[in-house]
Design a protein around this motif. Sequence first.
Motif: not given
Length: 454
Positions: A81-85, A135-138, A140, A143, A163
């Motif tokens: 998994s990755y994070s989006l900013y 910051e979100t998860t992949d 959306h 986070t 948070k």
Amino acid sequence: MTQGFTAACSALADRLYLIAHNHPKRIAAAVAAVLMTGGGGAFAVASLGPDPSDLPVQTVTHDVESLAGDKQLSALTDIPSYSLYRSDSTRSSDSAESLLQRMGVADPAAAAFLRSNDLVRQNLLGRAGRSVTVETTDDHRLTLLTARWAPDDSGYFKRLVVKNVQSGKYTAEIETAPLSVGSRLAGGIIRNSLFAATDASNIPDSVAVQLAEVFAANIDFHRALRKEDRFSVVYETLEADGEPLRAGRVLSAEFHNNGKTFDAVWFQEAGRSKGSYYTLDGESMQRAFLTSPVEYTRISSAFQMRLHPILKTWRAHNGTDLAAPAGTTVRTVADGVVTFAGVQNGYGNVIYIKHTGNQETVYAHLSSMEVKKGQSVEQGQKIGAVGATGWATGPHLHYELRVNGEQRDPMANALASNAARPISKEARAEFERLADNMRIQLSSAAMLTASRVE
């Protein structure tokens, strides 16, 4: 008999020669017909071969390894998994849903938390101009949400942190941290107005106002700007966690106006409570009186087609009328003491301020007053706002300068005044180093502006 056959053949050959000689086209046509017929015959012969569908068929099978069991292929399905900013600024119309949607967040639980949390409602929703990073998860889901703003000039900023501590559960808290100071180079070219030029170069409005203030004694920014005038500027940026929150003081600037060049640099000597602007050659730019009591703002710049926002004309009552929109800030032009603040005849709301040298200034038709009789004021301090009280047909400031009770031209007096604060011998070397550094930075800003235009 043999001789007879030979003679017959010879006669036939002669006959054929005569036919070919007398009818060449017919002979050519006959030969072509024969060739075409022969080709057709060849085609017919070829078509008489066996039908491919009647040929025997043999199936060959061979076992192969399935790709589904390949280790490398199966590893590709285990993508981490990755994070989006994303970063943006809040708007006064923001709701929890509209803010998250603009930030690329699709998380109903997060929206519900933002709506219900007191810290978020009081410090984020409906508050314009605050820097926000999410910051979100992949997929959306939210986070982390961080909002930053500087509430005052204390040198600190506020940080609101939301948070996701557990799936669908959030916490919110406010932290305080010191601002860091950086600097930026910028420049622009006048096409219409100073604010239009700073907008095109992404320079904050506060920097544009400071430019007008720094060079007010040299350039009338309301009426004297010319198309193709150029400027370069170095200014402070106040940053929170590396994110610029707002602009600080103009550190140095250069302005090319109508064929003349003016420059300035901010310098504060060690041990002095205040700094001041000087030319790059070290001459003080400070004057005892400001050229205008009306603050130069985007609103006043836009008044009357932006190029002529303040109509300065002498009237029969020996005052100067400064046309500006209602609510525009009025400031004192010099240090002094308020001798009157109230309502007076046709002046409406009016303020009198006593200065040194038997000089007095008058500010009339105000919509509001923010000082009282006996109060000491400093040059540039806000004392009220433009209005239309008293005998006024429209919003404007009536401004007077009196010396020993007689009206004087306030603009001429401001230009002639001098409040020079010379640089001491002990600080001269430090100033020279600063000036040399600023020359380099201003030159770089000018080059950046030129390259952007090209």
